[in-house]
Design a protein around this motif. Structure first.
Motif, PDB file in Angstrom:
ATOM      1  N   ASP A   1       0.831  -1.206   0.000  1.00  0.00           N
ATOM      2  CA  ASP A   1       0.000   0.000   0.000  1.00  0.00           C
ATOM      3  C   ASP A   1       0.868   1.260   0.000  1.00  0.00           C
ATOM      4  O   ASP A   1       0.533   2.257  -0.656  1.00  0.00           O
ATOM      5  CB  ASP A   1      -0.924   0.014   1.221  1.00  0.00           C
TER       6      ASP A   1
ATOM      7  N   ALA B   1       0.824   4.206  -2.742  1.00  0.00           N
ATOM      8  CA  ALA B   1       0.513   5.584  -2.343  1.00  0.00           C
ATOM      9  C   ALA B   1       1.670   6.538  -2.612  1.00  0.00           C
ATOM     10  O   ALA B   1       1.451   7.738  -2.822  1.00  0.00           O
ATOM     11  CB  ALA B   1       0.149   5.613  -0.853  1.00  0.00           C
TER      12      ALA B   1
ATOM     13  N   ASP C   1       0.150   6.552  -7.025  1.00  0.00           N
ATOM     14  CA  ASP C   1      -1.046   7.384  -6.872  1.00  0.00           C
ATOM     15  C   ASP C   1      -1.015   8.525  -7.892  1.00  0.00           C
ATOM     16  O   ASP C   1      -0.028   9.270  -7.972  1.00  0.00           O
ATOM     17  CB  ASP C   1      -1.106   7.932  -5.444  1.00  0.00           C
TER      18      ASP C   1
ATOM     19  N   PRO D   1       1.748  13.622  -0.569  1.00  0.00           N
ATOM     20  CA  PRO D   1       1.464  12.191  -0.379  1.00  0.00           C
ATOM     21  C   PRO D   1       0.948  11.859   1.016  1.00  0.00           C
ATOM     22  O   PRO D   1       1.601  11.136   1.792  1.00  0.00           O
ATOM     23  CB  PRO D   1       2.818  11.542  -0.661  1.00  0.00           C
TER      24      PRO D   1
ATOM     25  N   LYS E   1      -1.529   9.891   2.174  1.00  0.00           N
ATOM     26  CA  LYS E   1      -1.793   8.489   2.514  1.00  0.00           C
ATOM     27  C   LYS E   1      -0.502   7.730   2.781  1.00  0.00           C
ATOM     28  O   LYS E   1      -0.440   6.887   3.675  1.00  0.00           O
ATOM     29  CB  LYS E   1      -2.572   7.817   1.385  1.00  0.00           C
ATOM     30  N   ALA E   2       0.522   8.013   2.001  1.00  0.00           N
ATOM     31  CA  ALA E   2       1.795   7.329   2.195  1.00  0.00           C
ATOM     32  C   ALA E   2       2.441   7.745   3.519  1.00  0.00           C
ATOM     33  O   ALA E   2       2.945   6.900   4.286  1.00  0.00           O
ATOM     34  CB  ALA E   2       2.736   7.633   1.038  1.00  0.00           C
TER      35      ALA E   2
END
Length: 370
Positions: free
Chosen positions: A169, A173, A177, A186, A188-189
């Protein structure tokens, strides 16, 4: 006195008369015979068609020899194909490695060699990976191979599987993404990184605000400046794998080694002038190696669902070599000839370890192919 007379008055002896009677009953050897029905039919046909000689009913006519020109042509063509395959295997591979070609099998271990060289074919808007080994790579996250989860050390199989999924994931991300690729933050990362890891948090606080060689967001994230660069199509090709082992202090350590291929063109480009870069498609290729530690919260200060970064390395080609700006800056047109002053790198060769890291970031390699 005689017993009888012939018309001419001659007489026959008894022996002659007896012989005459026997021949009359048995038939003389030279006596004419009545023709058969078949003989009469043949005679009639000959009279009706005097110029045509019918074939005998027991005769044999040999078949005409067949010409084998077609087989000779097929053999010659096959020989030419084999010659082309022997002399130019890369061209043949590239010819059939189009959009409809099946993807290459997933990578489960480090390959022994670099992929073969393809024919020199320029990418197009419809086929941005043409002429590249990446044409047969999988798309996006599908190209990141994840091993089967098994218990290791004090970490159960279910926890290993969860750590592997979240590690992938992070790669999605941070490097796939679409918003992040277009320069967005970024979030989410970053949410997956241990907020208590001071050195990494210092990097994140300064990298996006004041990029530098030491604190460059490109060390962890793939970003392009939308005012300068447009992504071509919706696909990023990937190839790589995750591995895991027992780490320090009871942690689970996950290593990611993945290559990303980004086809890009100059923002707002029109036409196809090679010197100006208008319409030219360049592939920026980034290979990342990340070592992530999923720590035991009883031994390391962390937050649930986050990891600590043990190390990060990357090789990058066709991504710019100037002062860090926080974005990849692909060279277009004549700029490509002078981009890169470091070692020559085959960006598709995954048989050797990743060479670029935070300690060697001042080197900018030149791609031997893209």
């Amino acid at each position: 006195m005689s017993g009888g007379t012939e018309p001419d008055g001659s007489s026959k002896s008894d022996e002659e008369w007896e012989q005459f009677l026997r021949e009359s009953v048995a038939g003389a050897a030279d006596a004419p015979k009545e023709p058969s029905a078949r003989a009469r039919a043949v005679t009639r046909r000959l009279r009706e068609q005097p110029d045509t000689a019918p074939a005998g009913w027991r005769t044999y006519t040999p078949a005409r020899p067949r010409r084998r020109t077609g087989w000779y042509a097929v053999g010659l063509l096959a020989s030419l194909v084999l010659l082309v395959v022997a002399l130019a295997p890369g061209w043949v591979t590239d010819l059939f490695a189009g959009a409809d070609s099946p993807p290459q099998a997933a990578e489960t271990a480090r390959p022994a060699d670099a992929p073969p060289t393809q024919a020199a074919r320029r990418p197009t808007e419809d086929e941005p990976f043409r002429g590249s080994p990446a044409a047969r790579w999988a798309n996006g996250a599908a190209g990141i191979s994840v091993p089967k989860a098994e218990a290791v050390g004090g970490t159960g199989a279910a926890e290993v599987e969860r750590a592997l999924d979240r590690s992938r994931d992070f790669l999605v991300a941070s490097s796939l993404d679409r918003g992040v690729l277009r320069g967005e933050h970024p979030e989410k990362a970053i949410a997956l990184i241990n907020p208590h890891q001071k050195d990494v948090q210092d990097l994140l606080r300064t990298a996006f605000r004041s990029p530098s060689e030491k604190n460059d967001p490109l060390l962890l994230f793939s970003r392009f400046q939308p005012s300068r660069v447009d992504l071509v199509g919706e696909v990023v090709k990937t190839r790589g794998r995750l591995t895991y082992e027992e780490g320090e202090r009871g942690a689970l350590q996950v290593t990611a080694d993945v290559t990303f291929v980004y086809p890009v063109t100059r923002a707002g480009a029109g036409g196809d002038g090679e010197d100006s870069g208008d319409g030219e498609i360049v592939r920026t290729i980034v290979r990342r190696e990340l070592v992530l530690s999923w720590d035991d919260p009883d031994k390391v200060r962390t937050e649930p669902g986050t990891f600590s970064i043990v190390s990060y390395k990357y090789d990058m080609t066709n991504g710019g070599c100037g002062t860090p700006t926080g974005y990849f800056d692909p060279p277009f047109g004549t700029g490509r000839a002078t981009d890169g002053d470091g070692a020559r790198i085959d960006p598709y060769d995954r048989s050797t370890p990743v060479g670029r890291s935070e300690s060697t970031a001042d080197e900018c390699g030149r791609a031997t192919r893209s």
